[in-house]
Design an enzyme around this catalytic site. Sequence first.
Site, PDB file in Angstrom:
ATOM      1  N   GLY A 311       1.351  -1.271  -0.096  1.00 54.65           N
ATOM      2  CA  GLY A 311      -0.144  -0.050   0.057  1.00 54.65           C
ATOM      3  C   GLY A 311       0.830   1.496  -0.288  1.00 54.65           C
ATOM      4  N   GLY A 313       0.347   5.562   0.503  1.00 55.77           N
ATOM      5  CA  GLY A 313      -0.542   6.421   0.590  1.00 55.77           C
ATOM      6  C   GLY A 313       0.181   8.193   1.177  1.00 55.77           C
ATOM      7  N   SER A 314      -0.804   9.081   2.285  1.00 58.47           N
ATOM      8  CA  SER A 314       0.029  10.304   1.721  1.00 58.47           C
ATOM      9  C   SER A 314       1.861  10.486   1.937  1.00 58.47           C
ATOM     10  CB  SER A 314      -0.609  12.051   2.146  1.00 58.47           C
ATOM     11  OG  SER A 314      -2.412  11.700   2.004  1.00 58.47           O
ATOM     12  N   PHE A 315       2.330   9.211   2.844  1.00 56.89           N
ATOM     13  CA  PHE A 315       3.087  10.313   3.417  1.00 56.89           C
ATOM     14  C   PHE A 315       4.143   9.270   3.664  1.00 56.89           C
ATOM     15  CE2 PHE A 315       0.522  13.414   5.510  1.00 56.89           C
ATOM     16  CZ  PHE A 315       0.825  14.528   5.106  1.00 56.89           C
ATOM     17  N   VAL A 318       3.833   1.325   2.794  1.00 54.98           N
ATOM     18  CA  VAL A 318       3.227   0.435   3.414  1.00 54.98           C
ATOM     19  C   VAL A 318       3.882  -0.471   3.567  1.00 54.98           C
ATOM     20  CG1 VAL A 318       1.867  -1.162   5.502  1.00 54.98           C
ATOM     21  CG2 VAL A 318       1.512   1.656   4.739  1.00 54.98           C
ATOM     22  N   LYS A 333       5.012   0.388   7.909  1.00 62.61           N
ATOM     23  CA  LYS A 333       4.483   1.970   7.122  1.00 62.61           C
ATOM     24  C   LYS A 333       5.707   2.622   7.224  1.00 62.61           C
ATOM     25  CE  LYS A 333       0.880   5.766   7.456  1.00 62.61           C
ATOM     26  NZ  LYS A 333       0.185   6.224   7.919  1.00 62.61           N
ATOM     27  N   ASP A 438      -9.881  11.223   8.767  1.00 61.43           N
ATOM     28  CA  ASP A 438      -9.540  11.087   7.234  1.00 61.43           C
ATOM     29  C   ASP A 438      -9.726   9.474   6.863  1.00 61.43           C
ATOM     30  OD1 ASP A 438      -8.318  10.612   4.317  1.00 61.43           O
ATOM     31  OD2 ASP A 438      -6.778   9.643   5.288  1.00 61.43           O
TER      32      ASP A 438
END
Length: 630
Positions: A311, A313-315, A318, A333, A438
Amino acid sequence: MHHNNLEGTIPATIGKLYKLQEVGFGKNYFSGEIPSSIGNLTLLNSLWLEENNFHGSIPSSLGNCENLELLHLFGNSLNGTIPQEVIGLSSLSISLNLSRNRFTGSLPQEVGNLKNLVELDVSKNHLSGNIPSSLGDCISLDHLYMDHNIFEAAIPETLSLLKAIEEIDLSHNNLSGHIPKDFANLTLLRKLDLSFNDLDGELPVGGAFSNISAIAIVGNDKICGGIHELQLAKCPKKNPRKKNVSLAFKLVISLVCGILGISLTLSLLIIYWQKKNRKPVHSPWKGPLMNISYGDLLKATNGFSLANLIGEGSFGSVYEGILEPNQAFIAVKVFNLEKRGASKSFMAECEMLRNTRHRNLLKIITACSSVDYQGNDFKALVYELMPNGSLENWLHPQTENEGGGRLTLLQKLNIAIDAASAMDYLHNHSDMPIIHCDLKPSNILLGQDMTACVGDFGLSRILVEGDVQNFQNSTSSIVVKGTIGYAAPEYGMGSDVSTKGDMYSFGILLLEMFTGKRPTDVLFTDGMNLNKFVKMSLPERAMEVVDHDLISKGEEKESSMQTIRVKKLEFLMSILRIGVMCSEESPSDRLQIHDALKELLAIKNFLLKHYGRHKNFQIPRNNIEPGILK
């Protein structure tokens, strides 16, 4: 009169309303002392005074209310000792909640009079002394919360008599001694939190102790044994060392003649004793906290290879991995620190996960803040791996292998209830209200039994005395308040984050789950959105918006199947109405999370009661909560 903006004191003249049976002043701004004249209301069966600014002590005159079944005083500034007359009021049968006050002294032995009480909560006070053994007489208790006090000495063996108990929280006290072995015989116990005490001895095996997610024992370094997954130290042999040395001496004397033989044997015993008691260089994993280096994570994820990427994400990204030496499956992460706000997002998520604990929040193992082999800063969070991935992959699989098949109506309802339970905890039951900011399908992870956990708290905020505070400092560069389609419309106009914003996201989530349409679908243009799309279609054109996969095909040929199909549509419309009410454009029109959760639980309860045995509802038996069936 609860949940208003009422202030001032409650007048003593309330005691003249002697026919009152229910009094609710909860969640206002009342102050002063609780008038002792309330004790004149002898017909009273429910009293809600929670989350105000009351101070002083509990009036002992409440002991006159011999019909009182529910008493909620939590979230005030009450102090002093708990009156024996109140804690021993045998009529209390639904709930006694005195948490989040400043009570001192011991918990009176009269608590044993509460034989019919279902919930007792005295957490987050300054209570001290021993836990009264008379608690074992409260045979109807199914929820007991005594955490964050100063209770000491041993856990009473009599608590093993609470055969109906489902949750016990004794964490953050000064308890010592062994954990009662008979706790393993409490067949309904599904949560036992004993963390951060000074307990020792062997951890029982069986019952709740066989489920690593059901117990919490971190902060008790003297506990040993237990199931292998906990990775606790092995318990020492039952015979004391002195007895062994004495026996060794007798054997030496009987077998060895001469001073040289005795000296040699003693030397060997000393060497053996030192080896046996030498501490290992690396401490074993004792529960959810452990020290992990950058090298450990590099090895666990095969060098953060693309094959392990699960995965983004924004930052950051993962990765899945296997952590040695425990062979634990983990999700790592890794934060991309070149992105603006990533470091502060890491700190926010660390602080958030450190202060919360709930079965439907993603469980963290540890955090790693270090440098990589090139000398660059490295920050990562390590979670338990959720084997069934994210809800996003199940709702909108990109490939045939993604997800695991279609979710049934009951499975989706269970996931919605799990997510609502997590949000209810964050908004209403954590130490301070927390806003997720979120909530969306990709941030809901599914465990082996399809239990849903809410994760990704990098944008979360905490409410302190009515003000919105970031976990970061006031100069935080994070200005994003969610994801397009899920973020509340008022955020786009500069409004502060609030629990109402989370409710919008939750409502959109519900609508997406049961219509199968994303909030960013190409259909939604020119002012149309998912909320309006569903609202305009209910109830007459419900079949046009519901996910048809939730209604079995080919049922029209038989009348009984057609009836089931109609019932399914009714359930779906009820759920969609909740989603619509949660995602209204005006924040003041939105449901609160505890109301939405209550409605969803009622729908599930009705579904199971009336149609639970019908094969066309495809109920996964291992995913039915015992509490709901009861």
